[in-house]
Design a protein around this motif. Structure first.
Motif, PDB file in Angstrom:
ATOM      1  N   LEU A  54       8.046  -0.549   8.160  1.00 15.97           N
ATOM      2  CA  LEU A  54       9.451  -0.927   8.057  1.00 15.97           C
ATOM      3  C   LEU A  54       9.616  -2.186   7.204  1.00 15.97           C
ATOM      4  O   LEU A  54      10.538  -2.278   6.382  1.00 15.97           O
ATOM      5  CB  LEU A  54      10.034  -1.150   9.454  1.00 15.97           C
ATOM      6  CG  LEU A  54      11.545  -1.349   9.557  1.00 15.97           C
ATOM      7  CD1 LEU A  54      12.298  -0.116   9.050  1.00 15.97           C
ATOM      8  CD2 LEU A  54      11.948  -1.650  11.000  1.00 15.97           C
ATOM      9  N   ALA A  55       8.714  -3.148   7.383  1.00 18.11           N
ATOM     10  CA  ALA A  55       8.779  -4.381   6.596  1.00 18.11           C
ATOM     11  C   ALA A  55       8.535  -4.108   5.112  1.00 18.11           C
ATOM     12  O   ALA A  55       9.247  -4.634   4.238  1.00 18.11           O
ATOM     13  CB  ALA A  55       7.752  -5.381   7.120  1.00 18.11           C
ATOM     14  N   LEU A  56       7.567  -3.257   4.801  1.00 14.97           N
ATOM     15  CA  LEU A  56       7.254  -2.956   3.404  1.00 14.97           C
ATOM     16  C   LEU A  56       8.382  -2.181   2.718  1.00 14.97           C
ATOM     17  O   LEU A  56       8.696  -2.435   1.550  1.00 14.97           O
ATOM     18  CB  LEU A  56       5.951  -2.167   3.318  1.00 14.97           C
ATOM     19  CG  LEU A  56       4.677  -2.980   3.591  1.00 14.97           C
ATOM     20  CD1 LEU A  56       3.471  -2.067   3.727  1.00 14.97           C
ATOM     21  CD2 LEU A  56       4.448  -4.013   2.490  1.00 14.97           C
ATOM     22  N   SER A  57       9.017  -1.264   3.451  1.00 16.37           N
ATOM     23  CA  SER A  57      10.137  -0.534   2.849  1.00 16.37           C
ATOM     24  C   SER A  57      11.324  -1.463   2.623  1.00 16.37           C
ATOM     25  O   SER A  57      12.049  -1.324   1.639  1.00 16.37           O
ATOM     26  CB  SER A  57      10.544   0.653   3.723  1.00 16.37           C
ATOM     27  OG  SER A  57      11.073   0.234   4.957  1.00 16.37           O
ATOM     28  N   GLY A  58      11.514  -2.422   3.532  1.00 17.85           N
ATOM     29  CA  GLY A  58      12.582  -3.406   3.347  1.00 17.85           C
ATOM     30  C   GLY A  58      12.353  -4.258   2.105  1.00 17.85           C
ATOM     31  O   GLY A  58      13.287  -4.562   1.358  1.00 17.85           O
ATOM     32  N   ILE A  59      11.094  -4.609   1.866  1.00 13.19           N
ATOM     33  CA  ILE A  59      10.752  -5.379   0.663  1.00 13.19           C
ATOM     34  C   ILE A  59      11.049  -4.562  -0.590  1.00 13.19           C
ATOM     35  O   ILE A  59      11.536  -5.086  -1.601  1.00 13.19           O
ATOM     36  CB  ILE A  59       9.270  -5.807   0.712  1.00 13.19           C
ATOM     37  CG1 ILE A  59       9.064  -6.847   1.821  1.00 13.19           C
ATOM     38  CG2 ILE A  59       8.821  -6.364  -0.638  1.00 13.19           C
ATOM     39  CD1 ILE A  59       7.608  -7.189   2.078  1.00 13.19           C
ATOM     40  N   CYS A  60      10.761  -3.257  -0.538  1.00 16.62           N
ATOM     41  CA  CYS A  60      11.052  -2.377  -1.678  1.00 16.62           C
ATOM     42  C   CYS A  60      12.540  -2.411  -2.018  1.00 16.62           C
ATOM     43  O   CYS A  60      12.918  -2.432  -3.200  1.00 16.62           O
ATOM     44  CB  CYS A  60      10.622  -0.953  -1.378  1.00 16.62           C
ATOM     45  SG  CYS A  60       8.833  -0.684  -1.383  1.00 16.62           S
ATOM     46  N   CYS A  61      13.376  -2.402  -0.986  1.00 18.58           N
ATOM     47  CA  CYS A  61      14.823  -2.481  -1.216  1.00 18.58           C
ATOM     48  C   CYS A  61      15.192  -3.753  -1.975  1.00 18.58           C
ATOM     49  O   CYS A  61      15.965  -3.723  -2.943  1.00 18.58           O
ATOM     50  CB  CYS A  61      15.589  -2.471   0.119  1.00 18.58           C
ATOM     51  SG  CYS A  61      15.323  -1.037   1.158  1.00 18.58           S
ATOM     52  N   LEU A  62      14.630  -4.850  -1.533  1.00 19.51           N
ATOM     53  CA  LEU A  62      15.000  -6.152  -2.093  1.00 19.51           C
ATOM     54  C   LEU A  62      14.511  -6.347  -3.524  1.00 19.51           C
ATOM     55  O   LEU A  62      15.180  -7.002  -4.325  1.00 19.51           O
ATOM     56  CB  LEU A  62      14.444  -7.270  -1.196  1.00 19.51           C
ATOM     57  CG  LEU A  62      15.037  -7.336   0.220  1.00 19.51           C
ATOM     58  CD1 LEU A  62      14.303  -8.379   1.059  1.00 19.51           C
ATOM     59  CD2 LEU A  62      16.532  -7.655   0.168  1.00 19.51           C
ATOM     60  N   VAL A  63      13.360  -5.776  -3.864  1.00 21.25           N
ATOM     61  CA  VAL A  63      12.801  -5.982  -5.213  1.00 21.25           C
ATOM     62  C   VAL A  63      13.161  -4.853  -6.171  1.00 21.25           C
ATOM     63  O   VAL A  63      12.768  -4.890  -7.343  1.00 21.25           O
ATOM     64  CB  VAL A  63      11.265  -6.151  -5.161  1.00 21.25           C
ATOM     65  CG1 VAL A  63      10.876  -7.306  -4.253  1.00 21.25           C
ATOM     66  CG2 VAL A  63      10.589  -4.865  -4.705  1.00 21.25           C
ATOM     67  N   SER A  64      13.900  -3.848  -5.711  1.00 22.76           N
ATOM     68  CA  SER A  64      14.197  -2.684  -6.554  1.00 22.76           C
ATOM     69  C   SER A  64      14.860  -3.032  -7.893  1.00 22.76           C
ATOM     70  O   SER A  64      14.509  -2.424  -8.915  1.00 22.76           O
ATOM     71  CB  SER A  64      15.053  -1.672  -5.786  1.00 22.76           C
ATOM     72  OG  SER A  64      16.256  -2.241  -5.320  1.00 22.76           O
ATOM     73  N   PHE A  68       5.676   4.623  -4.069  1.00 20.06           N
ATOM     74  CA  PHE A  68       5.296   3.711  -2.988  1.00 20.06           C
ATOM     75  C   PHE A  68       6.446   3.553  -1.997  1.00 20.06           C
ATOM     76  O   PHE A  68       6.237   3.587  -0.774  1.00 20.06           O
ATOM     77  CB  PHE A  68       4.906   2.346  -3.564  1.00 20.06           C
ATOM     78  CG  PHE A  68       4.536   1.338  -2.502  1.00 20.06           C
ATOM     79  CD1 PHE A  68       3.294   1.402  -1.882  1.00 20.06           C
ATOM     80  CD2 PHE A  68       5.429   0.343  -2.129  1.00 20.06           C
ATOM     81  CE1 PHE A  68       2.949   0.478  -0.891  1.00 20.06           C
ATOM     82  CE2 PHE A  68       5.090  -0.583  -1.147  1.00 20.06           C
ATOM     83  CZ  PHE A  68       3.851  -0.514  -0.528  1.00 20.06           C
ATOM     84  N   TRP A  69       7.663   3.399  -2.518  1.00 14.99           N
ATOM     85  CA  TRP A  69       8.847   3.288  -1.663  1.00 14.99           C
ATOM     86  C   TRP A  69       9.019   4.574  -0.852  1.00 14.99           C
ATOM     87  O   TRP A  69       9.328   4.541   0.342  1.00 14.99           O
ATOM     88  CB  TRP A  69      10.068   3.025  -2.528  1.00 14.99           C
ATOM     89  CG  TRP A  69      11.286   2.540  -1.792  1.00 14.99           C
ATOM     90  CD1 TRP A  69      11.449   2.409  -0.439  1.00 14.99           C
ATOM     91  CD2 TRP A  69      12.514   2.108  -2.386  1.00 14.99           C
ATOM     92  NE1 TRP A  69      12.717   1.932  -0.151  1.00 14.99           N
ATOM     93  CE2 TRP A  69      13.380   1.742  -1.321  1.00 14.99           C
ATOM     94  CE3 TRP A  69      12.975   2.012  -3.699  1.00 14.99           C
ATOM     95  CZ2 TRP A  69      14.690   1.281  -1.550  1.00 14.99           C
ATOM     96  CZ3 TRP A  69      14.264   1.548  -3.923  1.00 14.99           C
ATOM     97  CH2 TRP A  69      15.115   1.187  -2.863  1.00 14.99           C
ATOM     98  N   GLY A  70       8.794   5.722  -1.497  1.00 13.93           N
ATOM     99  CA  GLY A  70       8.903   7.003  -0.808  1.00 13.93           C
ATOM    100  C   GLY A  70       7.915   7.139   0.335  1.00 13.93           C
ATOM    101  O   GLY A  70       8.184   7.827   1.325  1.00 13.93           O
ATOM    102  N   ILE A  71       6.768   6.485   0.201  1.00  9.62           N
ATOM    103  CA  ILE A  71       5.766   6.484   1.274  1.00  9.62           C
ATOM    104  C   ILE A  71       6.227   5.607   2.427  1.00  9.62           C
ATOM    105  O   ILE A  71       6.240   6.021   3.590  1.00  9.62           O
ATOM    106  CB  ILE A  71       4.403   6.000   0.737  1.00  9.62           C
ATOM    107  CG1 ILE A  71       3.803   7.038  -0.212  1.00  9.62           C
ATOM    108  CG2 ILE A  71       3.441   5.690   1.873  1.00  9.62           C
ATOM    109  CD1 ILE A  71       2.575   6.555  -0.961  1.00  9.62           C
TER     110      ILE A  71
END
Length: 388
Positions: free
Chosen positions: A281-291, A309-312
């Motif tokens: 959950l933390a890693l997907s949240g980071i993906c949102c922020l750096v997109s 990576f985000w899809g994973i």
């Protein structure tokens, strides 16, 4: 043992077949817009119609305790037939935006008898290794959800209706598998009456509540990401004046999450279910922020790698949250509890999808995808306390 060995693959295959209904409309969205002269905001409207149907379906199933009062296998089968019928009717040449919204709504309604009921069937067969079992099951959901995009890519030279016809046929086959080869599980605790209080009673459990709220944060991001993957690809191609096979990459970016669900189940057995869910959950949240950063990089390879990576990460925690919810729910209302959490979780997806759809229609800024981080952040806050 032999029976249990074949049960999980059958449930997984059936779940894959039937959940192909979910994004069948999204895979042919441009064709629907062109053929039926629909407005440009149709993506958000039709996707939300499916979600809304799923929400009302799960709400009704939860209030009436359908999953606990009746044979889950029969409920799954009948829901598969209903979903396939309404999906197939979308090819009718006289459809309008109103009729398509209604049809997609009913597809979502019958999916309420497929996805959560499939999880209920799995929990009735597997107590040990539940996280791993649900990992395979949610993985099937992910690949099933992505499959219409692959089907669209493979049938590029065929009429667009073949995608809807193909997914309807798959759904019927999935329903038949459950009906004829998957009996009620040995750990099923049947309820003989409607308990209207159970809808609220399940949230009195602190551990259950924490698990559910973590799941809700995850859901804010998940379906919006899936729905807008083709939009992200088209937006990147427009910014950098390039092109690639949108349908194929949409399938791969969404579908790779299926493997992540399975892998997450194995990792959770060693590292712990809650800890693994929090990490994803933390890693997907980071993906949102750096997109926005990755939209600015003029390299298709790097951008695709980022979306993969985000899809994973966006779905790796999904079966883990379902495991936490199932493990912390009272056994006699486990099916109802899973259905309630699905109902509320998918309610949240409507708000994030419509909000993202509105922002996409009003601005070309790639920063709009950062709003998906709201869910992971709130989910992590809900999970911060230790379970009893």
């Amino acid at each position: 043992m032999l029976v249990k060995r074949r049960i999980l693959p059958l449930i997984v295959i059936a779940q894959f077949c039937c959940t192909s209904l979910w994004f069948a409309g999204n895979a042919v969205m441009n064709n629907l817009i062109t053929n039926f002269q629909l407005p440009e905001e149709t993506l958000g409207l039709l996707t939300s119609a499916v979600q809304f149907g799923f929400i009302l379906g799960t709400l009704l199933f939860a209030i009436l305790s359908i999953a606990d009062r009746f044979s889950p296998s029969k409920v799954f089968f009948l829901s598969a037939l209903g979903g396939a019928l309404f999906n197939l009717t979308s090819i009718y040449s006289q459809n309008t935006i109103e009729s398509l919204l209604l049809l997609r709504f009913f597809v979502g309604f019958f999916l309420a008898g497929i996805y959560p009921i499939g999880m209920k069937i799995a929990t009735d067969f597997f107590q040990k290794g539940l996280g791993k079992s649900l990992g395979f099951l949610v993985g099937a959901l992910v690949i099933g959800t992505a499959f219409p995009h692959l089907l669209k890519s493979l049938t590029a030279n065929l009429p667009w209706k073949s995608v809807l016809i193909g997914t309807s046929i798959l759904t019927v086959l999935g329903g038949l598998l459950i009906q004829f080869f998957v009996p009620d599980g040995p750990f099923r605790s049947a309820s003989k009456s409607i308990d209207l209080k159970s809808f609220l009673k399940v949230f009195r459990n602190k551990n259950f509540r924490s698990s559910a709220f973590g799941y809700f944060g995850h859901m804010w991001e998940l379906y919006s990401f899936w729905a807008f993957v083709p939009v992200m690809l088209e937006l990147y191609a427009e910014i950098h004046q390039t092109s690639f096979r949108f349908s194929l990459w949409s399938f791969l970016i969404i579908g790779v999450g299926g493997l992540a669900c399975v892998l997450g189940g194995f990792i959770a057995e060693k590292k712990g279910t809650k800890k693994t869910a929090i990490s994803a959950l933390a890693l997907s949240g980071i993906c949102c922020l750096v997109s926005p950063l990755f939209f600015s990089i003029n390299s298709v390879e790097i951008f695709i790698a980022f979306l993969l990576f985000w899809g994973i990460m966006v779905v790796a925690d999904s079966p883990l949250f379902s495991t936490l919810v199932a493990q912390n729910a009272d056994p006699e209302v486990k099916g109802t509890a899973l259905t309630i959490v699905n109902c509320l979780g998918y309610s949240i997806t409507i708000f994030s999808i419509l909000l993202l759809n509105f922002l996409a229609e009003t601005t070309n800024s790639t920063a709009i995808f950062m709003i998906l981080a709201i869910g992971p952040i709130l989910g992590l806050i809900a999970l911060r306390k230790k379970f009893d």
